[in-house]
Design a protein around this motif. Structure first.
Motif, PDB file in Angstrom:
ATOM      1  N   GLU A  48     -16.539 -26.963  34.781  1.00  0.00           N
ATOM      2  CA  GLU A  48     -16.744 -26.980  36.227  1.00  0.00           C
ATOM      3  C   GLU A  48     -16.663 -28.418  36.752  1.00  0.00           C
ATOM      4  OE1 GLU A  48     -16.995 -24.283  37.987  1.00  0.00           O
ATOM      5  OE2 GLU A  48     -17.359 -22.786  36.429  1.00  0.00           O
ATOM      6  N   GLY A  49     -15.577 -28.712  37.465  1.00  0.00           N
ATOM      7  CA  GLY A  49     -15.374 -30.059  37.978  1.00  0.00           C
ATOM      8  C   GLY A  49     -15.852 -30.265  39.398  1.00  0.00           C
ATOM      9  N   GLY A  50     -16.023 -29.164  40.135  1.00  0.00           N
ATOM     10  CA  GLY A  50     -16.558 -29.257  41.487  1.00  0.00           C
ATOM     11  C   GLY A  50     -15.537 -29.498  42.576  1.00  0.00           C
ATOM     12  N   GLU A  51     -14.421 -30.119  42.252  1.00  0.00           N
ATOM     13  CA  GLU A  51     -13.373 -30.391  43.223  1.00  0.00           C
ATOM     14  C   GLU A  51     -12.031 -29.980  42.629  1.00  0.00           C
ATOM     15  OE1 GLU A  51     -13.597 -31.436  46.296  1.00  0.00           O
ATOM     16  OE2 GLU A  51     -15.734 -31.928  46.398  1.00  0.00           O
ATOM     17  N   ALA A  52     -11.020 -29.975  43.477  1.00  0.00           N
ATOM     18  CA  ALA A  52      -9.719 -29.445  43.087  1.00  0.00           C
ATOM     19  C   ALA A  52      -9.090 -30.231  41.938  1.00  0.00           C
ATOM     20  CB  ALA A  52      -8.779 -29.458  44.286  1.00  0.00           C
ATOM     21  N   PHE A  53      -8.370 -29.492  41.083  1.00  0.00           N
ATOM     22  CA  PHE A  53      -7.479 -30.080  40.095  1.00  0.00           C
ATOM     23  C   PHE A  53      -6.046 -29.892  40.581  1.00  0.00           C
ATOM     24  CE2 PHE A  53     -11.153 -29.174  37.313  1.00  0.00           C
ATOM     25  CZ  PHE A  53     -11.289 -30.401  36.679  1.00  0.00           C
ATOM     26  N   ASP A  54      -5.444 -30.952  41.126  1.00  0.00           N
ATOM     27  CA  ASP A  54      -4.007 -30.947  41.407  1.00  0.00           C
ATOM     28  C   ASP A  54      -3.254 -31.605  40.263  1.00  0.00           C
ATOM     29  OD1 ASP A  54      -4.175 -29.725  43.969  1.00  0.00           O
ATOM     30  OD2 ASP A  54      -4.802 -31.636  44.830  1.00  0.00           O
ATOM     31  N   SER A  55      -3.955 -32.462  39.531  1.00  0.00           N
ATOM     32  CA  SER A  55      -3.415 -33.129  38.355  1.00  0.00           C
ATOM     33  C   SER A  55      -3.257 -32.122  37.223  1.00  0.00           C
ATOM     34  CB  SER A  55      -4.376 -34.250  37.944  1.00  0.00           C
ATOM     35  OG  SER A  55      -3.997 -34.874  36.751  1.00  0.00           O
ATOM     36  N   SER A  56      -2.192 -32.277  36.441  1.00  0.00           N
ATOM     37  CA  SER A  56      -1.968 -31.403  35.289  1.00  0.00           C
ATOM     38  C   SER A  56      -2.469 -32.086  34.028  1.00  0.00           C
ATOM     39  CB  SER A  56      -0.480 -31.090  35.163  1.00  0.00           C
ATOM     40  OG  SER A  56       0.002 -30.461  36.338  1.00  0.00           O
ATOM     41  N   PRO A  57      -2.996 -31.335  33.061  1.00  0.00           N
ATOM     42  CA  PRO A  57      -3.629 -31.953  31.896  1.00  0.00           C
ATOM     43  C   PRO A  57      -2.632 -32.543  30.902  1.00  0.00           C
ATOM     44  CG  PRO A  57      -4.366 -29.669  32.249  1.00  0.00           C
ATOM     45  CD  PRO A  57      -3.161 -29.880  33.073  1.00  0.00           C
ATOM     46  N   ALA A  58      -3.142 -33.473  30.104  1.00  0.00           N
ATOM     47  CA  ALA A  58      -2.488 -33.917  28.871  1.00  0.00           C
ATOM     48  C   ALA A  58      -3.437 -33.585  27.727  1.00  0.00           C
ATOM     49  CB  ALA A  58      -2.193 -35.402  28.908  1.00  0.00           C
ATOM     50  N   ILE A  59      -2.868 -33.311  26.546  1.00  0.00           N
ATOM     51  CA  ILE A  59      -3.681 -32.962  25.374  1.00  0.00           C
ATOM     52  C   ILE A  59      -3.192 -33.780  24.183  1.00  0.00           C
ATOM     53  CG2 ILE A  59      -4.449 -31.121  23.824  1.00  0.00           C
ATOM     54  CD1 ILE A  59      -3.686 -29.097  26.035  1.00  0.00           C
ATOM     55  N   VAL A  60      -4.087 -34.546  23.588  1.00  0.00           N
ATOM     56  CA  VAL A  60      -3.776 -35.334  22.384  1.00  0.00           C
ATOM     57  C   VAL A  60      -5.025 -35.366  21.503  1.00  0.00           C
ATOM     58  CG1 VAL A  60      -3.183 -37.621  21.481  1.00  0.00           C
ATOM     59  CG2 VAL A  60      -2.000 -36.743  23.502  1.00  0.00           C
ATOM     60  N   ASP A  61      -4.846 -35.120  20.199  1.00  0.00           N
ATOM     61  CA  ASP A  61      -5.944 -35.172  19.225  1.00  0.00           C
ATOM     62  C   ASP A  61      -7.116 -34.295  19.650  1.00  0.00           C
ATOM     63  OD1 ASP A  61      -4.515 -36.918  17.601  1.00  0.00           O
ATOM     64  OD2 ASP A  61      -5.353 -38.701  18.561  1.00  0.00           O
ATOM     65  N   ASP A  62      -6.804 -33.096  20.137  1.00  0.00           N
ATOM     66  CA  ASP A  62      -7.808 -32.095  20.513  1.00  0.00           C
ATOM     67  C   ASP A  62      -8.716 -32.549  21.648  1.00  0.00           C
ATOM     68  OD1 ASP A  62      -6.948 -30.124  18.751  1.00  0.00           O
ATOM     69  OD2 ASP A  62      -8.168 -30.898  17.106  1.00  0.00           O
ATOM     70  N   VAL A  63      -8.218 -33.433  22.492  1.00  0.00           N
ATOM     71  CA  VAL A  63      -8.927 -33.838  23.701  1.00  0.00           C
ATOM     72  C   VAL A  63      -8.014 -33.610  24.900  1.00  0.00           C
ATOM     73  CG1 VAL A  63     -10.089 -35.709  24.941  1.00  0.00           C
ATOM     74  CG2 VAL A  63     -10.300 -35.545  22.448  1.00  0.00           C
ATOM     75  N   VAL A  64      -8.592 -33.041  25.962  1.00  0.00           N
ATOM     76  CA  VAL A  64      -7.873 -32.787  27.209  1.00  0.00           C
ATOM     77  C   VAL A  64      -8.209 -33.899  28.198  1.00  0.00           C
ATOM     78  CG1 VAL A  64      -7.556 -31.173  29.136  1.00  0.00           C
ATOM     79  CG2 VAL A  64      -8.060 -30.294  26.828  1.00  0.00           C
ATOM     80  N   TYR A  65      -7.175 -34.457  28.831  1.00  0.00           N
ATOM     81  CA  TYR A  65      -7.351 -35.488  29.850  1.00  0.00           C
ATOM     82  C   TYR A  65      -6.752 -34.974  31.160  1.00  0.00           C
ATOM     83  CZ  TYR A  65      -7.907 -38.294  25.617  1.00  0.00           C
ATOM     84  OH  TYR A  65      -8.323 -38.770  24.388  1.00  0.00           O
ATOM     85  N   VAL A  66      -7.488 -35.150  32.266  1.00  0.00           N
ATOM     86  CA  VAL A  66      -6.993 -34.670  33.552  1.00  0.00           C
ATOM     87  C   VAL A  66      -7.700 -35.419  34.678  1.00  0.00           C
ATOM     88  CG1 VAL A  66      -8.674 -32.776  33.771  1.00  0.00           C
ATOM     89  CG2 VAL A  66      -6.404 -32.560  34.845  1.00  0.00           C
ATOM     90  N   GLY A  67      -7.002 -35.562  35.813  1.00  0.00           N
ATOM     91  CA  GLY A  67      -7.582 -36.220  36.973  1.00  0.00           C
ATOM     92  C   GLY A  67      -8.163 -35.221  37.955  1.00  0.00           C
ATOM     93  N   THR A  68      -9.169 -35.655  38.734  1.00  0.00           N
ATOM     94  CA  THR A  68      -9.831 -34.772  39.680  1.00  0.00           C
ATOM     95  C   THR A  68      -9.721 -35.303  41.106  1.00  0.00           C
ATOM     96  OG1 THR A  68     -12.013 -35.819  39.754  1.00  0.00           O
ATOM     97  CG2 THR A  68     -11.561 -34.388  37.873  1.00  0.00           C
ATOM     98  N   ALA A  69      -9.953 -34.425  42.066  1.00  0.00           N
ATOM     99  CA  ALA A  69      -9.903 -34.805  43.477  1.00  0.00           C
ATOM    100  C   ALA A  69     -11.041 -35.743  43.861  1.00  0.00           C
ATOM    101  CB  ALA A  69      -9.929 -33.559  44.362  1.00  0.00           C
ATOM    102  N   THR A  70     -12.063 -35.842  43.015  1.00  0.00           N
ATOM    103  CA  THR A  70     -13.150 -36.783  43.264  1.00  0.00           C
ATOM    104  C   THR A  70     -12.813 -38.186  42.770  1.00  0.00           C
ATOM    105  OG1 THR A  70     -14.205 -36.195  41.163  1.00  0.00           O
ATOM    106  CG2 THR A  70     -14.918 -35.001  43.125  1.00  0.00           C
ATOM    107  N   GLY A  71     -11.609 -38.348  42.205  1.00  0.00           N
ATOM    108  CA  GLY A  71     -11.179 -39.661  41.755  1.00  0.00           C
ATOM    109  C   GLY A  71     -11.599 -39.998  40.346  1.00  0.00           C
ATOM    110  N   GLU A  72     -11.867 -38.980  39.527  1.00  0.00           N
ATOM    111  CA  GLU A  72     -12.260 -39.231  38.154  1.00  0.00           C
ATOM    112  C   GLU A  72     -11.165 -38.793  37.183  1.00  0.00           C
ATOM    113  OE1 GLU A  72     -17.043 -39.059  37.847  1.00  0.00           O
ATOM    114  OE2 GLU A  72     -16.027 -37.114  37.880  1.00  0.00           O
ATOM    115  N   LEU A  73     -11.008 -39.565  36.142  1.00  0.00           N
ATOM    116  CA  LEU A  73     -10.246 -39.148  34.967  1.00  0.00           C
ATOM    117  C   LEU A  73     -11.277 -38.675  33.955  1.00  0.00           C
ATOM    118  CD1 LEU A  73      -7.654 -39.027  33.184  1.00  0.00           C
ATOM    119  CD2 LEU A  73      -8.159 -41.394  32.531  1.00  0.00           C
ATOM    120  N   ILE A  74     -11.126 -37.438  33.482  1.00  0.00           N
ATOM    121  CA  ILE A  74     -12.106 -36.898  32.547  1.00  0.00           C
ATOM    122  C   ILE A  74     -11.443 -36.588  31.211  1.00  0.00           C
ATOM    123  CG2 ILE A  74     -13.555 -35.943  34.376  1.00  0.00           C
ATOM    124  CD1 ILE A  74     -12.400 -33.156  33.575  1.00  0.00           C
TER     125      ILE A  74
END
Length: 361
Positions: A48-74
């Motif tokens: 649950e990120g709370g804000e929109a995901f317009d960014s598409s994920p990347a996956i490397v070494d079993d970790v998902v990376y994605v940007g959020t509308a709140t301005g965070e890279l998670i």
């Protein structure tokens, strides 16, 4: 001085089974994964990120990376959905999607800053400021980071330091992600021009008409570029002759194409703002099938194991048979899915506009 290494710039037939390191999976932006997805995948977790995901994920070494509308890279665990770290960018992250290379994650935000972040702990390594918002996704080729900005430039940055190596200027926004084959970056710009730029020097190889305003990224296979336009057409552009081999336009429904194409086994697949997924013959441009959803499709499809995975603004995420276009599985999320899916290790990850990052396995 940076080392210019282009061995990886050859077109990849597909993303590897265990990773999806950038937007569309590989340099050639064809949207294909080698992984195997279950016939009827289940929702494994939802973060649950709370804000929109317009960014598409990347996956490397079993970790998902994605940007959020709140301005965070998670960073979230692929297998458990647990947050590893979060990095605060300057402002909202829109459609710009992360790229993972050499222990770093690269992403752009809507105030025009590119961020290089350590994959281990989410700490900033460097930032680079452009003159306008960034919606294009980065491509890392050797020691060079490529990325477009709404300031009308495609930039080449030193991946280690963030230092600008060169900037190639166009006449309008650079929205699409550059497709890189044999050391040349290709993109169809918002200036209605198809550009080919040397990755090492930033010098123009050639420029030719893209025929119309283009927001989609280019998929490149066998020296032919496939992309949709805001003139309601899909084009196949031969790079050798710089001539349009064919144009596809639905006979009745005249809507722009914003979704980027997947190309596999002689088939070009993409979504349209006409609410349809279109599958076209790569040689002729003739429609093989279409599938109508209930709302427009800006999500770019990903393909694995003979199935097309794509989101729709109708709140559903679909798996379609590549040959027939029939729905073989779907998930009703109840919120628009404009981002594009990432596939790796038998899992599908995609975000919704209501702020849920979904993982199916």
């Amino acid at each position: 001085m940076p080392r210019f290494v282009f061995a990886q710039a050859k077109p990849a037939p597909a993303a590897p089974a265990n990773a999806w390191p950038q937007f569309r999976g590989s340099y050639s932006l064809i949207g294909i994964s080698s992984t195997t997805i279950a016939p009827a995948p289940k929702l494994a977790w939802a973060w649950e990120g709370g804000e929109a995901f317009d960014s598409s994920p990347a996956i490397v070494d079993d970790v998902v990376y994605v940007g959020t509308a709140t301005g965070e890279l998670i960073a979230v665990g692929l297998n458990d959905g647990k947050l590893r770290w979060r990095y605060k960018a300057g402002e909202a992250i829109g459609e710009s999607s992360p790229t993972v290379a050499n222990g770093r994650v690269f992403i752009g935000d809507l105030i025009g800053i590119v961020h290089a972040v350590n994959v281990a702990d989410g700490k900033a390594i460097w930032t680079f400021k452009t003159q306008s918002e960034i919606k294009s996704s980065r491509v890392v080729v050797g020691d060079i980071v490529l990325m477009g900005s709404y300031d009308g430039r495609l930039y080449g940055l030193d991946a280690a330091t963030g230092k600008q190596l060169w900037a190639y200027t166009t006449e309008n926004y650079v929205h699409g992600t550059p497709c890189v084959v044999n050391g040349v970056a290709h993109f169809a710009g918002c200036d209605e021009v198809f550009h080919a730029v040397d990755v090492k020097t930033g010098k123009e190889r050639f420029a030719t008409s893209a025929t119309a305003y283009t927001g989609a990224s280019v998929a490149l296979v066998n020296n032919v570029a496939y992309f949709g336009t805001f003139d309601n057409q899909v084009l196949a552009l031969d790079l050798a002759s710089r001539k349009v081999l064919w144009r596809y336009e639905h006979p009745d429904r005249k809507f722009p194409f914003y979704s980027s194409a997947s190309v596999i086994d002689g088939t070009v697949v993409l979504g349209g703002r006409d609410r349809m997924v279109h599958a076209l013959d790569a040689k002729t441009g003739k429609a093989r099938w279409t599938y109508m959803t209930r709302a427009r499709i800006d999500s770019s499809p990903a393909v694995a194991g003979g199935r097309v995975y794509v989101g729709s603004n109708d709140g559903r995420f679909y798996a379609l048979d590549l040959t027939s276009g029939k729905v073989v599985w779907q998930h009703d999320e109840g919120a628009a899915i404009t981002a594009s899916p990432a596939l790796a290790n038998g899992r599908i990850v995609v975000g919704s506009t209501e702020g849920r990052l979904l993982c199916f396995a």
